[in-house]
Write a protein that holds these residues in place. Structure first.
Motif, PDB file in Angstrom:
ATOM      1  N   MET A 171      -0.001  -3.922  11.779  1.00 48.17           N
ATOM      2  CA  MET A 171      -0.523  -2.885  10.467  1.00 48.17           C
ATOM      3  C   MET A 171      -1.528  -1.359  11.146  1.00 48.17           C
ATOM      4  N   HIS A 225      -0.280   1.506  13.277  1.00 49.26           N
ATOM      5  CA  HIS A 225       2.225   1.254  14.210  1.00 49.26           C
ATOM      6  C   HIS A 225       2.542   2.331  13.942  1.00 49.26           C
ATOM      7  N   ALA A 226       3.335   2.380  14.360  1.00 49.70           N
ATOM      8  CA  ALA A 226       4.664   2.952  14.035  1.00 49.70           C
ATOM      9  C   ALA A 226       5.277   3.145  12.722  1.00 49.70           C
ATOM     10  N   SER A 227       5.786   1.716  11.984  1.00 46.70           N
ATOM     11  CA  SER A 227       6.132   1.498  11.612  1.00 46.70           C
ATOM     12  C   SER A 227       5.701   1.857  10.342  1.00 46.70           C
ATOM     13  N   THR A 228       4.032   1.432  10.159  1.00 45.08           N
ATOM     14  CA  THR A 228       3.551   1.500   9.065  1.00 45.08           C
ATOM     15  C   THR A 228       3.470   2.920   8.406  1.00 45.08           C
ATOM     16  N   GLU A 274       5.433   5.383   9.223  1.00 43.17           N
ATOM     17  CA  GLU A 274       6.926   5.351   9.051  1.00 43.17           C
ATOM     18  C   GLU A 274       7.165   5.286   6.926  1.00 43.17           C
ATOM     19  N   ALA A 275       6.452   3.627   6.627  1.00 49.44           N
ATOM     20  CA  ALA A 275       6.652   3.335   5.398  1.00 49.44           C
ATOM     21  C   ALA A 275       5.567   3.977   4.390  1.00 49.44           C
ATOM     22  N   GLU A 303       4.821   7.419   5.117  1.00 44.70           N
ATOM     23  CA  GLU A 303       5.986   8.533   4.947  1.00 44.70           C
ATOM     24  C   GLU A 303       7.411   8.376   3.545  1.00 44.70           C
ATOM     25  N   GLN A 304       7.829   6.710   3.775  1.00 40.92           N
ATOM     26  CA  GLN A 304       8.313   6.832   2.593  1.00 40.92           C
ATOM     27  C   GLN A 304       8.366   6.974   2.027  1.00 40.92           C
TER      28      GLN A 304
END
Length: 105
Positions: free
Chosen positions: A1, A83-86, A88-89, A91-92
């Motif tokens: 994260m 982390h990039a996926s965090t 993105e989350a 942003e969503q």
């Protein structure tokens, strides 16, 4: 994260409380306030005495998303340790919050 290496001591101002938060706490706050907004936006209140309280709570959560925490994070020098996926989350959830409360991004 969030990966910290000791170089990211920057404090970010919470768009919900105005408190100074470290990057980990800021990221956590984004998810917590999203959960609270989701709860307060979808809960129907029959009791008149609770209606004003729920309106205030929803308004408080909405106010933070109006300040766009994703943009605050993107402009931070500490963003590189998230982390990039965090990202993105976050942003969503900013987009979903905007849809719930009719914000324009």
């Amino acid at each position: 994260m969030v990966a910290l290496d000791g170089r990211h001591a920057e404090k970010l101002i919470s768009p919900w409380t105005g408190n100074k938060l470290g990057i980990v706490q800021f990221v956590q706050a984004c998810f917590v306030w999203w959960g609270l907004l989701s709860l307060w936006a979808t809960t129907e209140v029959d009791n008149e005495s609770l209606l004003s309280t729920f309106s205030w709570l929803k308004s408080r959560a909405t106010g933070g998303f109006e300040k766009n925490p994703f943009e605050i994070l993107k402009l931070s020098s500490s963003m590189t340790c998230v982390h990039a996926s965090t990202l993105e989350a976050i942003e969503q959830i900013q987009c979903m919050a905007s849809e719930i409360v009719g914000l324009k991004l």
